[in-house]
Every structure is written in structure tokens, then in C-alpha cells.
Enzyme design. Structure first.
Site, short mmCIF file in Angstrom:
data_model
loop_
_atom_site.label_atom_id
_atom_site.label_comp_id
_atom_site.label_asym_id
_atom_site.label_seq_id
_atom_site.Cartn_x
_atom_site.Cartn_y
_atom_site.Cartn_z
CE LYS A 166 -5.49 -28.14 -36.46
NZ LYS A 166 -5.66 -27.77 -37.79
CE LYS A 266 -2.98 -26.42 -44.35
NZ LYS A 266 -3.75 -27.40 -43.69
MG MG Z 1 -6.83 -28.79 -41.92
#
Ligand code: MG
Length: 371
Positions: A166, A266
Site C-alpha cells: 500500500k 474482488k
Molecule cells: Mg487494491
């Protein structure tokens, strides 16, 4: 065959350590998981999981899954779980949108369908190609370069050789962070830099141009598909999208307009396997590579995502996730796919292949039945 009873369970999944999203914007310590059990008049039972990655990340809400199922229950009861598209349309007619609330119901119907047909989820999706193990991509929380690298080393010790790191602080710090990590990346190791929408278009352009020679891929650099398309037009680094990949129409646009080279499907966000399968096919038809992941989960949704990943040809399969390694609750001890040397290896048992322990889940919060 028809669905005769829906049982809805809720469990908190504490994270082994607190998690900071990109740029340190959001911190959370537990996930709100919903488990759905569908029972049928044929005596076959199916399970599905819905666990958002917290409620501050994208429009997905743990209690919203339960409320959505309450609303849809009359439309779900009486459906034949083997008719997956008919079930999908029944849910859509009853509650447009709210795809994340539909995913656990869709998963449970796939589980039943697979058991009835004697086929695993991966077999129903088109079959396993090569080794049934998919490379696990670690989800590496944001921090200083040294902190992030220490986290990568812990994931390496589990065998993981792919990491989603991240980023998304200020542009200068991100350039330094990416260079620091790339200098320490092992040969054959893969690092995806996940921005989680944190950059403005300008910041995305600055970082992606400055690191262009490193050959790295960025995930969801900006908020919207319009933003990412603008950045795509002026940068050369490969781009993946996930938060902006919600509907089948999004997948079609990303593919046709060349907005991204990689899609990160996802499953919970897109409404389950029925829609994820369509996105897989759109991506493959347009030469895009694919990650398949849950939005957060136990071994159950990890297994659902790994099944989709295994149905992607090896040449286009980039990886899955093992969120189960980040939480401290195990709803199916000793069962389902586990991290074995950095791979999530699925089995051949029909349907999902296992069920959670109802003792771990506790009593259902709600039960809906016909009549
Ligand atoms: Mg992502």
C-alpha cells in the site's frame, strides 16, 4: 430442487495486527463477517461468506449485507440454486445494485450446484489448469519504507513471493518508498504498488513517470475510471484496477478503452462467482491479466477466489490472496485451502468442498424459511 431456508450468521474477525490502508488514511482492527447457509428440499446445504474490508474503504457494509438478505429473502426462497442466473435476476429484481450483499447468496448457490453435479467450484468455472496452487499476494499495510520492508520479510518467511504494497502518501515519499523496495526485491518476486485511490491525477503522473524505468505495476492509482483513463494516456507503467471494478459494465469499459492491463476481480464486490466469471471472460478476451480475491475473509471466501483464479489460464493468472493469514479466527479448522509455501492450493471435492463449524459462528442472527 428449491431453496427452503436461509440462515444468516455474523462473526467478528479480529486482525492479527491493525491495518493501515494506503497513505495511512484508514486504520481498522476487525472485519465484520456474514455467513449464509442455504438449505434445500433435496437435503443439500451450501455456504457463502460476505466480509467487506471495513466499512470506510468502499461502499460495502457488514450490517448492510444482513439487511439486504432480509429484503431479498422472499425472492431467494423457492429458487432453484442450480439456476444461478435465474437466482441472480430474482435478487436484482428485488434489490437493484448492492452487489456485495448478493455475493454470499451467490456463493452458497454455487456450493450447492457443485455438490449436486459432483464438481468443484473450479471445475464448474471451466477447470483447473496446471498446478492447483495459486500464488498468494500478501497485503502489506502502509508505513515507512523500513516498516513496509519488515512486513514483506515476514510474508516471505511464509513463502509468499508476491506482495501488494500500500502506497499513496505524498508523491515524493512514494517515489522514495518504491525505489527502496525495488532495490530489495528478490529475483522472481512480484510487488504490486496499490494506491487505493489515494493519488490525485497529478500525483499519479509524477510518481508513475519517475519510476517508469523500474517496470512496476500500480493498482487503482486514482479515485475513478475517468481519472485512471487520464493517467493511462500519459504514463507507461502498467495499471491494475479493483475498487473501480464493480459491475460487468465497468469490466467492459476498462477492457475496450484500454484503461488497465490488469483486473483485480474482488468476488464479493462484484456480486459473487456468477458475475466474476463474466468479468474473467471479458478480461481474457482483451488480453488482460487477472488477480482474483475476496474483499477480506476467512478460508471460505479465500477458497471461492482461489477457485476462480484456477480457472484462469496460467499465462494470465497473477495471483490470489490469503486474508485468512491476517485474522485470528478460523471458522473451518483444518479444512479448505491453506498457505502452503506461498501457494493457495484448492481441492477437488464438490462445491466449496467444506463447511464452517457452526459452533465457531454461534447461533444464526436470522433464519428465513418458506411458509
Ligand atoms: Mg487494491
Amino acid at each position: 430442487m428449491k431453496i427452503t431456508r436461509i440462515s444468516v450468521y455474523q462473526t467478528d474477525l479480529p486482525l492479527a495486527e491493525p491495518y493501515w490502508l494506503s497513505g495511512g488514511r484508514l486504520k481498522f482492527e476487525a472485519l465484520d463477517a456474514t455467513f449464509v447457509k442455504l438449505e434445500t428440499d433435496a437435503g443439500v446445504t451450501g455456504w457463502g461468506e460476505g466480509t467487506p474490508w471495513g466499512h470506510t474503504y468502499v461502499p460495502a457494509h457488514g450490517p448492510g449485507i444482513r439487511a439486504g438478505i432480509e429484503t431479498m429473502a422472499p425472492a431467494i426462497l423457492g429458487q432453484d440454486p442450480r439456476r444461478l442466473e435465474a437466482l441472480e435476476r430474482a435478487m436484482d429484481a428485488c434489490l437493484p445494485g448492492h452487489l456485495y450483499a448478493k455475493a454470499p447468496v451467490d456463493f452458497a448457490a454455487w456450493d450447492i450446484s457443485g455438490q449436486v453435479q459432483g464438481m468443484s467450484l473450479a471445475a464448474m468455472l471451466g477447470g483447473v489448469e496446471g498446478d492447483p496452487g495459486t500464488r498468494i499476494v500478501s497485503s502489506v499495510s502502509s508505513g515507512t519504507p523500513e516498516e513496509v520492508y519488515a512486513r514483506i520479510e515476514r510474508f516471505r518467511a511464509q513463502g509468499n513471493r508476491a506482495h501488494s504494497v500500500k502506497v499513496g502518501g505524498n508523491a515524493e515519499a512514494d517515489i522514495a518508498r518504491i525505489r527502496y523496495l525495488e532495490e530489495r526485491r528478490l529475483p522472481e518476486e512480484q510487488i504490486l504498488y496499490d494506491v487505493n485511490r489515494a493519488w490525485s491525477r497529478r500525483e499519479a503522473m509524477l510518481v508513475m513517470q519517475a519510476t517508469a524505468g523500474l517496470g512496476v505495476t500500480f493498482e487503482q492509482p486514482c479515485e475513478s475510471l475517468d481519472d485512471i483513463a487520464a493517467v493511462r494516456a500519459v504514463t507507461s507503467a502498467p495499471i491494475a484496477v479493483d475498487e473501480s471494478l464493480v459491475t460487468v459494465q465497468d469490466a467492459a469499459r476498462v477492457a475496450r478503452e484500454g484503461i488497465a492491463e490488469v483486473v483485480d476481480i474482488k468476488l464479493n464486490r462484484v456480486g459473487g462467482l456468477t458475475r466474476a466469471r463474466r468479468m474473467r471472460d471479458i478480461a481474457l478476451a482483451h488480453g488482460q491479466q487477472i488477480y482474483a480475491m475476496a474483499t477480506g475473509c476467512t478460508v471460505m471466501a479465500d477458497a471461492e477466489a482461489a477457485a476462480l483464479a484456477q480457472s484462469v489460464p496460467e499465462s494470465h493468472r497473477l495471483g490470489c490472496w490469503a486474508c485468512q493469514d491476517m485474522i485470528t479466527v478460523d471458522v473451518a479448522p483444518g479444512r479448505g485451502p491453506r498457505n502452503t509455501g506461498g501457494l493457495l492450493r484448492i481441492g477437488e471435492a464438490p462445491g466449496l468442498g467444506f463447511a464452517p463449524d457452526e459452533d465457531v459462528l454461534g447461533p444464526p442472527l436470522a433464519v428465513y424459511s418458506e411458509g
